[in-house]
Write a protein that holds these residues in place. Structure first.
Motif, PDB file in Angstrom:
ATOM      1  N   VAL A 190       0.816  -1.204   0.000  1.00 45.37           N
ATOM      2  CA  VAL A 190       0.000   0.000   0.000  1.00 45.37           C
ATOM      3  C   VAL A 190       0.855   1.261   0.000  1.00 45.37           C
ATOM      4  N   ARG A 191       2.018   1.217   0.634  1.00 44.72           N
ATOM      5  CA  ARG A 191       2.873   2.415   0.645  1.00 44.72           C
ATOM      6  C   ARG A 191       3.520   2.657  -0.715  1.00 44.72           C
ATOM      7  N   GLY A 194      -0.376   2.069  -3.354  1.00 41.51           N
ATOM      8  CA  GLY A 194      -1.719   2.468  -2.979  1.00 41.51           C
ATOM      9  C   GLY A 194      -2.644   1.268  -2.874  1.00 41.51           C
ATOM     10  N   GLY A 355       0.989  12.861  -2.817  1.00 42.96           N
ATOM     11  CA  GLY A 355       0.097  11.770  -3.163  1.00 42.96           C
ATOM     12  C   GLY A 355      -0.430  11.854  -4.587  1.00 42.96           C
ATOM     13  N   TYR A 356      -1.454  11.043  -4.879  1.00 41.55           N
ATOM     14  CA  TYR A 356      -2.041  11.006  -6.214  1.00 41.55           C
ATOM     15  C   TYR A 356      -3.555  11.137  -6.075  1.00 41.55           C
ATOM     16  N   TRP A 374      -1.065   6.195 -12.331  1.00 43.01           N
ATOM     17  CA  TRP A 374      -1.411   7.039 -11.191  1.00 43.01           C
ATOM     18  C   TRP A 374      -1.481   8.480 -11.689  1.00 43.01           C
TER      19      TRP A 374
END
Length: 423
Positions: A190-191, A194, A355-356, A374
């Protein structure tokens, strides 16, 4: 093995860290015309090697030991007059005297110094964490020990569903090992990727028989005597669940080895802080590879990349900077790859600290062949990952560097060439 003694020398290029980044910097120095002394200092006894095979081909027995080394034998270092000080650790750096002190008391003077000290696995400071059947995964020795443990029918518990944890899990399943993967987050990776793409990797591993448990916290290891040795027989979770294990692999991330730099007064912030030329605030000290947090002119922020391509490509810039070139910046976009079961993927780009906005998919995820993108809030591509789709990295890279606003409908349509997806 050692090259010419540099005692009293003030022009020696000294590299701390006999890693891929360190060995490639030594190579670049020679290729670019540096004729003076080069010293390469490494804690391990093995020649400098590359890490990707350790959790892929070498772990599976598909690649021989000789294939992991940066240069096939020690002869390269002799022929190129690179002094190898293996099995030695740099314990202090005196920037005023331009001297690195090793663990045996030897002082190695330098004219220019490169820190390529890499990273170390994060440890789990919990009861039972020093059991002999519990291991970490970073070195060639770690890979060989893990490979010997992958016996059909044995039970492996992997703590951490990052790249190393999942690659080892895949290798273990190919050897008919029973695998349980424990991850504290909502999804694997997830890091890095995502939750949207992390969920696809969860499906992949579960489809291959991995018992993947998410939001799983580890409390302790229950010890038991086996064959006269006290081992971690069970992993106890924070909810009280216990999981039987023959072997346990802890893969919860790595920490950059910044101790030498920090003690010497260099700026450290999630890595040794360097500029776009890989130079620290000290004009005679540089950093490359996992340990370097380098200013990236495209992203306009300092980033630290823990992947092979970074360690392979930064040395050309580091060597030039050490030789006095001041206008060569490291501008490559981050890139990495992974192989798990029948999945092969490549990732290019970087998810910035801001972030995205969303992930857009191109192709059929159910078939296992697709590209994930992304996007930022203004529909510009930040990063792309091709899964079982090949020869598209250059096109993805061009889309990122072009900073063009994307027509999302065209991006999702495999019938539209990637070069024609701009709005």
């Amino acid at each position: 093995m050692s090259g010419a003694d540099t005692a009293g020398s003030t022009d020696a290029m000294v590299i701390v860290g006999a890693s891929l980044a360190g060995a490639k910097t030594a190579q670049a120095l020679r290729e670019d015309g540096w004729d003076g002394p080069i010293e390469l200092i490494g804690t391990e006894l093995d020649l400098p090697y590359e890490r990707p095979p350790l959790s892929k081909g070498y772990l599976l027995g598909k690649e021989g030991r000789d294939k992991v080394f940066v240069h096939e034998s020690g002869a390269w270092y002799v022929e190129n007059r690179v002094g190898l000080r293996l099995g030695r650790t740099a314990v202090s750096l005196d920037r005023d005297r331009h001297v690195v002190t090793l663990d045996d008391g030897t002082e190695v003077p330098y004219g220019k110094l490169l820190l390529a000290t890499g990273s170390s696995p994060k440890r789990l400071p919990i009861p039972g964490g020093d059991a002999p059947n519990l291991s970490y995964f970073r070195t060639l020795e770690d890979s060989e020990r893990t490979r010997a443990q992958l016996l059909p029918g044995s039970r492996l518990v992997v703590i951490g569903a990052g790249w190393i944890g999942l690659e080892v899990a895949a290798a273990a399943r190919e050897q008919d090992v029973e695998v349980t993967v424990l991850e504290a987050a909502d999804q694997p990776l997830v890091r890095a990727l995502g939750p949207e793409v992390g969920a696809l990797f969860a499906e992949l591993h579960r489809s291959h028989g991995v018992d993947l448990r998410l939001n799983a916290g580890v409390d302790s290891f229950a010890l038991q005597e086996r064959d006269g040795v006290e081992v971690a027989a069970r992993v106890r979770l924070t909810d009280g669940t216990e999981i039987e294990a023959d072997h346990i692999l802890v893969a919860v991330g790595i920490t950059p080895n910044t101790g030498l730099a920090e003690a010497a007064g260099l700026e450290v912030d999630n890595g040794v802080v360097v500029d776009r030329t890989l130079r620290t605030a000290d004009p005679d000290v540089f950093a490359a590879g996992d340990v370097a947090r380098a200013w990236h002119p495209f992203y306009e922020e300092g980033i630290r990349v823990e992947h092979w391509a970074n360690a392979l490509n930064q040395p050309k810039v580091a060597a030039a900077s050490m030789m006095g070139v001041t206008d060569l910046a490291y501008t490559r976009l981050p890139y990495f790859f992974s192989d798990q079961y029948d999945l092969g993927m490549e990732f290019v780009g970087h998810l910035p600290s801001a972030g995205y906005d969303r992930v857009v998919f191109r192709g059929d995820r159910a078939s296992g062949a697709y590209i994930a993108f992304w996007l930022s809030a203004d529909n510009r591509i930040l990063a792309g990952m091709n899964v079982n789709v090949w020869d598209v990295v250059d096109e993805i890279r061009a889309l990122i560097l072009g900073r063009a606003e994307i027509d999302v409908a065209r991006l999702e349509d495999p019938g539209v060439p990637l070069a024609e997806v701009a709005a």
